[in-house]
Design an enzyme around this catalytic site. Structure first.
Site, PDB file in Angstrom:
ATOM      1  CB  ALA A  73      -0.937  -0.004   1.200  1.00  0.00           C
ATOM      2  CB  THR A  74       4.162   2.210   1.397  1.00  0.00           C
ATOM      3  OG1 THR A  74       3.786   2.127   2.779  1.00  0.00           O
ATOM      4  CG2 THR A  74       5.151   3.351   1.223  1.00  0.00           C
ATOM      5  CG  ASN A 153      -3.299   4.249   9.953  1.00  0.00           C
ATOM      6  OD1 ASN A 153      -3.818   5.178   9.334  1.00  0.00           O
ATOM      7  ND2 ASN A 153      -2.148   4.379  10.592  1.00  0.00           N
ATOM      8  CD  GLN A 181      -5.595  -0.575   8.898  1.00  0.00           C
ATOM      9  OE1 GLN A 181      -6.263  -1.517   9.279  1.00  0.00           O
ATOM     10  NE2 GLN A 181      -4.286  -0.517   9.104  1.00  0.00           N
ATOM     11  CB  SER A 201      -2.307  -3.480   2.131  1.00  0.00           C
ATOM     12  OG  SER A 201      -1.394  -4.323   2.790  1.00  0.00           O
ATOM     13  CB  ALA A 202      -1.810  -8.858   0.229  1.00  0.00           C
ATOM     14  CG  HIS A 203       0.552  -6.675   5.438  1.00  0.00           C
ATOM     15  ND1 HIS A 203       0.741  -6.370   6.767  1.00  0.00           N
ATOM     16  CD2 HIS A 203       0.760  -5.524   4.764  1.00  0.00           C
ATOM     17  CE1 HIS A 203       1.054  -5.079   6.891  1.00  0.00           C
ATOM     18  NE2 HIS A 203       1.066  -4.550   5.693  1.00  0.00           N
ATOM     19  CB  THR A 241       9.859  -9.935 -12.379  1.00  0.00           C
ATOM     20  OG1 THR A 241      10.834  -9.734 -13.395  1.00  0.00           O
ATOM     21  CG2 THR A 241       9.350 -11.369 -12.433  1.00  0.00           C
ATOM     22  CB  CYS A 327       4.015   3.136   9.837  1.00  0.00           C
ATOM     23  SG  CYS A 327       2.886   1.983   9.089  1.00  0.00           S
TER      24      CYS A 327
END
EC number: 2.8.1.7
Length: 404
Positions: A73-74, A153, A181, A201-203, A241, A327
Protein backbone atom coordinates in the site's frame (compact mmCIF):
# COMPACT_ATOMS: atom_id res chain seq x y z
CA UNK A 1 -5.05 -20.09 24.58
CA UNK A 2 -1.56 -19.14 23.40
CA UNK A 3 0.46 -16.41 25.11
CA UNK A 4 1.37 -13.80 23.91
CA UNK A 5 -2.06 -12.88 22.54
CA UNK A 6 -2.13 -11.04 19.22
CA UNK A 7 -4.33 -7.93 19.29
CA UNK A 8 -2.64 -5.80 16.66
CA UNK A 9 -4.60 -6.76 13.54
CA UNK A 10 -4.31 -3.22 12.11
CA UNK A 11 -0.51 -3.52 12.00
CA UNK A 12 -0.67 -6.83 10.14
CA UNK A 13 -2.73 -10.00 9.99
CA UNK A 14 -1.54 -13.61 10.03
CA UNK A 15 -1.64 -15.31 6.64
CA UNK A 16 -4.79 -17.43 6.47
CA UNK A 17 -3.79 -21.12 6.08
CA UNK A 18 -6.00 -21.31 2.95
CA UNK A 19 -4.05 -18.41 1.45
CA UNK A 20 -0.71 -20.08 2.20
CA UNK A 21 -1.95 -23.31 0.64
CA UNK A 22 -2.90 -21.48 -2.58
CA UNK A 23 0.52 -19.79 -2.72
CA UNK A 24 2.82 -22.77 -2.12
CA UNK A 25 2.76 -24.35 -5.63
CA UNK A 26 3.95 -21.02 -7.11
CA UNK A 27 7.17 -21.26 -5.09
CA UNK A 28 7.93 -24.84 -6.11
CA UNK A 29 6.38 -26.34 -9.26
CA UNK A 30 4.65 -23.37 -10.94
CA UNK A 31 7.64 -20.99 -10.83
CA UNK A 32 7.32 -19.37 -14.27
CA UNK A 33 7.62 -15.66 -14.99
CA UNK A 34 4.19 -14.26 -15.89
CA UNK A 35 5.85 -12.12 -18.59
CA UNK A 36 7.33 -15.20 -20.37
CA UNK A 37 4.94 -15.52 -23.30
CA UNK A 38 6.80 -18.28 -25.15
CA UNK A 39 6.21 -21.35 -22.96
CA UNK A 40 3.78 -23.11 -20.61
CA UNK A 41 5.56 -22.05 -17.40
CA UNK A 42 4.91 -18.41 -18.26
CA UNK A 43 1.36 -19.05 -19.46
CA UNK A 44 0.47 -20.87 -16.22
CA UNK A 45 1.87 -18.02 -14.12
CA UNK A 46 0.01 -15.43 -16.18
CA UNK A 47 -3.22 -17.40 -15.83
CA UNK A 48 -2.86 -17.41 -12.03
CA UNK A 49 -2.07 -13.67 -12.01
CA UNK A 50 -5.17 -12.85 -14.05
CA UNK A 51 -7.43 -15.06 -11.90
CA UNK A 52 -6.18 -13.20 -8.81
CA UNK A 53 -6.70 -9.83 -10.54
CA UNK A 54 -10.32 -10.85 -11.16
CA UNK A 55 -10.80 -11.70 -7.46
CA UNK A 56 -9.39 -8.38 -6.20
CA UNK A 57 -11.57 -6.52 -8.73
CA UNK A 58 -14.69 -8.42 -7.62
CA UNK A 59 -14.06 -7.50 -3.99
CA UNK A 60 -14.26 -3.76 -4.75
CA UNK A 61 -16.77 -3.73 -7.63
CA UNK A 62 -14.15 -2.97 -10.29
CA UNK A 63 -13.12 -4.55 -13.57
CA UNK A 64 -9.96 -6.70 -13.63
CA UNK A 65 -8.33 -4.30 -16.12
CA UNK A 66 -8.42 -1.59 -13.44
CA UNK A 67 -6.19 -3.47 -10.96
CA UNK A 68 -2.44 -2.72 -10.98
CA UNK A 69 -0.17 -4.92 -8.83
CA UNK A 70 2.31 -3.18 -6.50
CA UNK A 71 4.65 -4.15 -3.66
CA UNK A 72 2.19 -2.91 -1.03
CA UNK A 73 0.00 0.00 0.00
CA UNK A 74 2.89 2.42 0.55
CA UNK A 75 3.85 2.02 -3.09
CA UNK A 76 0.19 2.25 -4.14
CA UNK A 77 -0.22 5.52 -2.21
CA UNK A 78 2.97 6.95 -3.71
CA UNK A 79 2.01 5.92 -7.24
CA UNK A 80 -1.51 7.32 -6.89
CA UNK A 81 -0.66 10.64 -5.24
CA UNK A 82 2.58 11.48 -7.06
CA UNK A 83 1.55 9.81 -10.33
CA UNK A 84 -1.72 11.78 -10.55
CA UNK A 85 -0.10 15.05 -9.43
CA UNK A 86 2.65 14.74 -12.03
CA UNK A 87 0.24 13.85 -14.84
CA UNK A 88 -2.31 16.62 -14.17
CA UNK A 89 0.09 19.38 -13.08
CA UNK A 90 -0.47 21.36 -16.29
CA UNK A 91 -4.08 21.80 -15.12
CA UNK A 92 -3.14 22.99 -11.63
CA UNK A 93 -0.90 22.32 -8.67
CA UNK A 94 -3.32 22.25 -5.74
CA UNK A 95 -3.96 19.06 -3.74
CA UNK A 96 -6.35 18.37 -0.84
CA UNK A 97 -5.96 15.77 1.92
CA UNK A 98 -6.70 15.19 5.61
CA UNK A 99 -4.30 15.59 8.55
CA UNK A 100 -5.04 12.05 9.78
CA UNK A 101 -3.98 10.23 6.60
CA UNK A 102 -1.36 7.47 6.66
CA UNK A 103 2.25 8.69 6.48
CA UNK A 104 2.55 7.21 2.96
CA UNK A 105 0.02 9.80 1.76
CA UNK A 106 1.15 12.68 4.00
CA UNK A 107 4.84 12.25 3.14
CA UNK A 108 4.02 11.95 -0.57
CA UNK A 109 2.14 15.25 -0.24
CA UNK A 110 5.12 16.86 1.53
CA UNK A 111 7.43 15.62 -1.23
CA UNK A 112 5.13 17.25 -3.80
CA UNK A 113 5.15 20.50 -1.79
CA UNK A 114 8.93 20.55 -2.20
CA UNK A 115 8.36 20.29 -5.95
CA UNK A 116 6.15 23.38 -6.00
CA UNK A 117 2.70 21.89 -5.41
CA UNK A 118 0.38 23.45 -2.83
CA UNK A 119 -1.42 21.14 -0.37
CA UNK A 120 -4.41 21.88 1.85
CA UNK A 121 -4.40 19.64 4.96
CA UNK A 122 -7.93 19.46 6.39
CA UNK A 123 -8.75 18.87 10.06
CA UNK A 124 -11.20 16.12 11.00
CA UNK A 125 -14.07 16.59 13.46
CA UNK A 126 -13.68 15.60 17.13
CA UNK A 127 -14.99 12.11 16.31
CA UNK A 128 -12.22 11.64 13.73
CA UNK A 129 -14.42 11.91 10.63
CA UNK A 130 -13.80 14.44 7.89
CA UNK A 131 -16.76 16.69 7.10
CA UNK A 132 -17.38 16.60 3.30
CA UNK A 133 -18.27 20.32 3.46
CA UNK A 134 -14.62 21.02 4.33
CA UNK A 135 -13.54 19.24 1.14
CA UNK A 136 -16.07 21.25 -0.86
CA UNK A 137 -14.79 24.51 0.67
CA UNK A 138 -11.15 23.60 -0.01
CA UNK A 139 -11.61 23.00 -3.76
CA UNK A 140 -10.23 25.65 -6.13
CA UNK A 141 -10.09 25.95 -9.93
CA UNK A 142 -6.49 24.63 -9.82
CA UNK A 143 -7.27 21.62 -7.56
CA UNK A 144 -6.28 18.38 -9.32
CA UNK A 145 -6.40 15.71 -6.59
CA UNK A 146 -8.24 14.90 -3.37
CA UNK A 147 -6.87 12.05 -1.22
CA UNK A 148 -8.88 10.81 1.78
CA UNK A 149 -8.63 7.37 3.40
CA UNK A 150 -11.67 5.16 3.94
CA UNK A 151 -10.85 3.91 7.46
CA UNK A 152 -8.16 5.32 9.71
CA UNK A 153 -5.34 2.96 10.70
CA UNK A 154 -5.19 4.16 14.32
CA UNK A 155 -8.79 4.87 15.28
CA UNK A 156 -10.63 2.69 12.76
CA UNK A 157 -12.94 5.65 12.06
CA UNK A 158 -14.66 5.48 8.66
CA UNK A 159 -14.91 8.66 6.57
CA UNK A 160 -18.01 9.49 4.45
CA UNK A 161 -16.15 8.54 1.28
CA UNK A 162 -19.15 8.32 -1.09
CA UNK A 163 -20.05 11.94 -0.32
CA UNK A 164 -16.45 13.18 -0.62
CA UNK A 165 -16.12 11.25 -3.90
CA UNK A 166 -19.32 12.82 -5.22
CA UNK A 167 -17.96 16.31 -4.46
CA UNK A 168 -14.63 15.56 -6.18
CA UNK A 169 -16.39 14.00 -9.20
CA UNK A 170 -18.69 17.03 -9.50
CA UNK A 171 -15.66 19.32 -9.60
CA UNK A 172 -13.78 17.16 -12.12
CA UNK A 173 -11.05 16.42 -9.57
CA UNK A 174 -9.32 13.02 -9.29
CA UNK A 175 -10.21 11.25 -6.03
CA UNK A 176 -7.75 8.83 -4.38
CA UNK A 177 -8.78 6.71 -1.42
CA UNK A 178 -6.38 4.74 0.79
CA UNK A 179 -8.72 1.82 1.53
CA UNK A 180 -6.13 -0.40 3.21
CA UNK A 181 -7.82 -0.65 6.62
CA UNK A 182 -11.37 -1.09 5.31
CA UNK A 183 -11.16 -3.50 2.38
CA UNK A 184 -11.98 -6.99 3.59
CA UNK A 185 -13.57 -5.62 6.79
CA UNK A 186 -16.48 -3.49 5.54
CA UNK A 187 -18.07 -3.01 2.08
CA UNK A 188 -16.02 -0.93 -0.34
CA UNK A 189 -17.37 -0.30 -3.83
CA UNK A 190 -15.52 1.98 -6.24
CA UNK A 191 -18.69 2.82 -8.20
CA UNK A 192 -20.92 3.59 -5.21
CA UNK A 193 -18.12 5.60 -3.60
CA UNK A 194 -17.08 7.58 -6.69
CA UNK A 195 -13.45 6.56 -6.24
CA UNK A 196 -10.89 7.04 -9.06
CA UNK A 197 -7.82 5.52 -7.37
CA UNK A 198 -7.77 3.11 -4.40
CA UNK A 199 -4.83 1.62 -2.50
CA UNK A 200 -5.13 -1.99 -1.29
CA UNK A 201 -2.81 -4.14 0.85
CA UNK A 202 -2.71 -7.95 1.07
CA UNK A 203 -1.26 -8.27 4.57
CA UNK A 204 -4.12 -6.30 6.14
CA UNK A 205 -6.60 -8.95 4.94
CA UNK A 206 -4.82 -12.22 5.80
CA UNK A 207 -2.60 -12.25 2.71
CA UNK A 208 1.21 -12.02 2.38
CA UNK A 209 3.33 -8.96 3.22
CA UNK A 210 5.03 -7.01 0.44
CA UNK A 211 2.01 -7.33 -1.84
CA UNK A 212 -0.50 -4.66 -2.80
CA UNK A 213 -2.61 -3.25 -5.59
CA UNK A 214 -3.82 0.07 -6.93
CA UNK A 215 -7.25 0.45 -8.48
CA UNK A 216 -7.05 2.86 -11.44
CA UNK A 217 -10.39 3.89 -12.96
CA UNK A 218 -10.84 3.41 -16.72
CA UNK A 219 -14.17 5.22 -17.27
CA UNK A 220 -13.79 8.17 -16.95
CA UNK A 221 -10.15 7.36 -17.48
CA UNK A 222 -7.63 8.40 -14.85
CA UNK A 223 -4.05 8.91 -15.97
CA UNK A 224 -0.85 8.52 -13.95
CA UNK A 225 2.84 9.09 -14.53
CA UNK A 226 4.72 5.89 -13.64
CA UNK A 227 7.03 6.38 -10.67
CA UNK A 228 9.29 3.47 -11.65
CA UNK A 229 10.80 2.83 -15.08
CA UNK A 230 11.58 -0.58 -16.54
CA UNK A 231 10.06 -3.28 -18.70
CA UNK A 232 6.62 -1.70 -18.92
CA UNK A 233 4.79 -4.34 -16.86
CA UNK A 234 1.26 -3.61 -15.60
CA UNK A 235 0.36 -1.47 -18.64
CA UNK A 236 3.40 0.71 -17.93
CA UNK A 237 2.11 1.82 -14.52
CA UNK A 238 4.46 -0.39 -12.55
CA UNK A 239 7.47 -2.10 -14.10
CA UNK A 240 9.09 -5.14 -12.47
CA UNK A 241 8.72 -8.92 -12.60
CA UNK A 242 5.43 -9.88 -11.01
CA UNK A 243 5.49 -11.56 -7.59
CA UNK A 244 3.34 -14.52 -8.66
CA UNK A 245 3.07 -16.30 -5.26
CA UNK A 246 2.23 -12.99 -3.58
CA UNK A 247 -0.38 -12.14 -6.21
CA UNK A 248 -1.98 -15.58 -5.91
CA UNK A 249 -2.07 -15.10 -2.12
CA UNK A 250 -3.68 -11.68 -2.45
CA UNK A 251 -6.26 -13.09 -4.86
CA UNK A 252 -7.17 -15.88 -2.44
CA UNK A 253 -7.32 -13.42 0.47
CA UNK A 254 -9.68 -11.22 -1.57
CA UNK A 255 -11.91 -14.18 -2.41
CA UNK A 256 -12.14 -15.20 1.26
CA UNK A 257 -12.84 -11.61 2.29
CA UNK A 258 -15.66 -11.33 -0.25
CA UNK A 259 -17.28 -14.58 0.91
CA UNK A 260 -16.76 -14.27 4.67
CA UNK A 261 -16.54 -10.53 5.39
CA UNK A 262 -20.09 -9.83 6.55
CA UNK A 263 -20.35 -12.78 8.95
CA UNK A 264 -16.86 -12.04 10.25
CA UNK A 265 -17.75 -8.38 10.83
CA UNK A 266 -20.66 -9.38 13.10
CA UNK A 267 -18.45 -11.72 15.15
CA UNK A 268 -15.53 -9.29 15.45
CA UNK A 269 -17.81 -6.36 16.36
CA UNK A 270 -19.26 -8.48 19.18
CA UNK A 271 -15.72 -9.20 20.42
CA UNK A 272 -14.82 -5.51 20.31
CA UNK A 273 -17.93 -4.57 22.29
CA UNK A 274 -17.11 -7.29 24.82
CA UNK A 275 -13.63 -5.78 25.18
CA UNK A 276 -14.91 -2.20 25.45
CA UNK A 277 -17.61 -2.97 28.01
CA UNK A 278 -15.23 -5.17 30.00
CA UNK A 279 -12.57 -2.45 30.19
CA UNK A 280 -15.17 0.19 31.11
CA UNK A 281 -16.42 -2.06 33.93
CA UNK A 282 -12.87 -2.66 35.24
CA UNK A 283 -11.56 0.91 35.01
CA UNK A 284 -12.64 4.53 35.37
CA UNK A 285 -11.36 7.55 33.40
CA UNK A 286 -11.24 5.61 30.15
CA UNK A 287 -11.93 7.36 26.83
CA UNK A 288 -12.72 5.73 23.49
CA UNK A 289 -11.06 7.78 20.75
CA UNK A 290 -13.09 8.32 17.58
CA UNK A 291 -16.66 7.56 16.52
CA UNK A 292 -17.96 4.17 17.70
CA UNK A 293 -20.81 4.32 15.19
CA UNK A 294 -18.63 4.88 12.10
CA UNK A 295 -15.80 2.44 12.71
CA UNK A 296 -14.30 -0.78 11.32
CA UNK A 297 -15.38 -3.85 13.33
CA UNK A 298 -12.16 -4.87 15.11
CA UNK A 299 -10.81 -1.51 16.23
CA UNK A 300 -10.81 -0.12 19.75
CA UNK A 301 -8.60 2.90 20.43
CA UNK A 302 -8.67 3.80 24.12
CA UNK A 303 -6.94 6.39 26.29
CA UNK A 304 -6.28 5.35 29.90
CA UNK A 305 -5.97 8.69 31.70
CA UNK A 306 -2.93 9.15 34.00
CA UNK A 307 -1.11 6.18 32.50
CA UNK A 308 1.71 6.54 29.97
CA UNK A 309 0.88 4.42 26.91
CA UNK A 310 4.46 3.21 26.51
CA UNK A 311 4.67 2.22 30.20
CA UNK A 312 1.40 0.32 29.89
CA UNK A 313 2.63 -1.55 26.83
CA UNK A 314 5.73 -2.65 28.76
CA UNK A 315 3.46 -3.85 31.58
CA UNK A 316 1.19 -5.94 29.35
CA UNK A 317 3.80 -7.87 27.38
CA UNK A 318 1.43 -10.87 27.20
CA UNK A 319 -0.86 -8.94 24.84
CA UNK A 320 0.41 -7.51 21.56
CA UNK A 321 -1.16 -4.07 21.12
CA UNK A 322 0.22 -0.77 19.88
CA UNK A 323 0.27 2.90 20.70
CA UNK A 324 -0.21 4.85 17.49
CA UNK A 325 0.27 3.18 14.09
CA UNK A 326 2.85 0.42 13.65
CA UNK A 327 4.65 2.55 11.09
CA UNK A 328 5.37 5.36 13.55
CA UNK A 329 5.22 3.57 16.92
CA UNK A 330 9.03 3.65 17.18
CA UNK A 331 8.86 7.42 17.76
CA UNK A 332 7.68 8.47 21.22
CA UNK A 333 5.71 11.42 19.86
CA UNK A 334 2.01 11.37 20.76
CA UNK A 335 -0.21 10.14 17.91
CA UNK A 336 -0.54 12.85 15.24
CA UNK A 337 -3.93 11.33 14.35
CA UNK A 338 -5.34 11.87 17.84
CA UNK A 339 -3.76 15.32 18.11
CA UNK A 340 -5.43 16.36 14.82
CA UNK A 341 -8.76 15.22 16.30
CA UNK A 342 -8.26 17.60 19.21
CA UNK A 343 -7.32 14.95 21.80
CA UNK A 344 -5.11 16.48 24.51
CA UNK A 345 -1.41 15.60 24.50
CA UNK A 346 -1.77 13.71 27.80
CA UNK A 347 -4.62 11.55 26.55
CA UNK A 348 -2.91 11.01 23.19
CA UNK A 349 0.15 9.75 25.11
CA UNK A 350 -2.02 7.34 27.09
CA UNK A 351 -3.74 5.78 24.07
CA UNK A 352 -3.64 2.10 23.15
CA UNK A 353 -4.91 0.61 19.88
CA UNK A 354 -6.52 -2.82 20.15
CA UNK A 355 -7.01 -4.66 16.86
CA UNK A 356 -9.21 -7.76 16.77
CA UNK A 357 -9.60 -10.07 13.79
CA UNK A 358 -10.33 -13.43 12.20
CA UNK A 359 -8.51 -15.57 14.78
CA UNK A 360 -9.37 -13.58 17.94
CA UNK A 361 -11.39 -15.41 20.62
CA UNK A 362 -13.63 -14.53 23.58
CA UNK A 363 -11.11 -16.20 25.89
CA UNK A 364 -8.36 -13.85 24.64
CA UNK A 365 -10.62 -10.82 25.10
CA UNK A 366 -11.50 -11.79 28.68
CA UNK A 367 -7.83 -12.38 29.55
CA UNK A 368 -6.96 -8.96 28.09
CA UNK A 369 -9.67 -7.22 30.13
CA UNK A 370 -8.35 -8.77 33.37
CA UNK A 371 -4.70 -8.03 32.54
CA UNK A 372 -5.31 -4.39 31.57
CA UNK A 373 -7.50 -3.84 34.63
CA UNK A 374 -4.76 -5.09 36.92
CA UNK A 375 -1.85 -3.27 35.22
CA UNK A 376 -3.62 0.08 34.76
CA UNK A 377 -4.65 0.10 38.43
CA UNK A 378 -1.06 -0.66 39.43
CA UNK A 379 0.38 2.15 37.27
CA UNK A 380 -2.23 4.61 38.51
CA UNK A 381 -1.25 3.84 42.11
CA UNK A 382 2.10 5.41 41.23
CA UNK A 383 0.50 8.50 39.68
CA UNK A 384 0.18 11.51 42.01
CA UNK A 385 -2.14 13.16 39.47
CA UNK A 386 -4.57 10.23 39.60
CA UNK A 387 -4.55 10.43 43.42
CA UNK A 388 -5.35 14.15 43.29
CA UNK A 389 -8.22 13.63 40.84
CA UNK A 390 -9.67 10.85 43.02
CA UNK A 391 -9.46 13.26 45.98
CA UNK A 392 -11.62 15.73 44.04
CA UNK A 393 -8.86 18.15 42.98
CA UNK A 394 -9.54 19.99 39.70
CA UNK A 395 -6.18 19.81 37.92
CA UNK A 396 -7.15 22.70 35.64
CA UNK A 397 -7.33 25.03 38.64
CA UNK A 398 -3.81 24.26 39.80
CA UNK A 399 -1.04 26.73 39.03
CA UNK A 400 1.98 24.58 38.26
CA UNK A 401 5.43 25.96 39.09
CA UNK A 402 7.30 26.94 35.93
CA UNK A 403 10.32 24.59 35.64
CA UNK A 404 12.27 27.08 33.51
Amino acid sequence: MKIPIYMDYHATTPVDPRVLEAMLPYFTTEYGNAASKSHAFGWKAEEAVEAAREEVAKLIGASAKEIVWTSGATESDNLAVKGAAHFYQAKGKHLVTCKTEHKAVLDSMHALERQGFEVTFLEPERDGRLDPAKVQAALRPDTILVSVMHANNETGVVHPIAEIGRIARGAGVVFHCDAVQSIGKIPFDVEAMNVDLASISAHKMYGPKGMGALYVRRKPRVRLVAEMDGGGHERGFRSGTLNVPGIVGMGKAAELARLERDAEAVRVTALRERLRKGLEKELDLLTVNGSLEHRVPGNLNVSFAYVEGEALMMAVKDVAVSSGSACTSASLEPSYVLRAMGVSEDLAHSSIRFGLGRFSTEEEVDYTIRLFGEKVRKLREMSPLYEMVKDGVDLNQIEWANPH
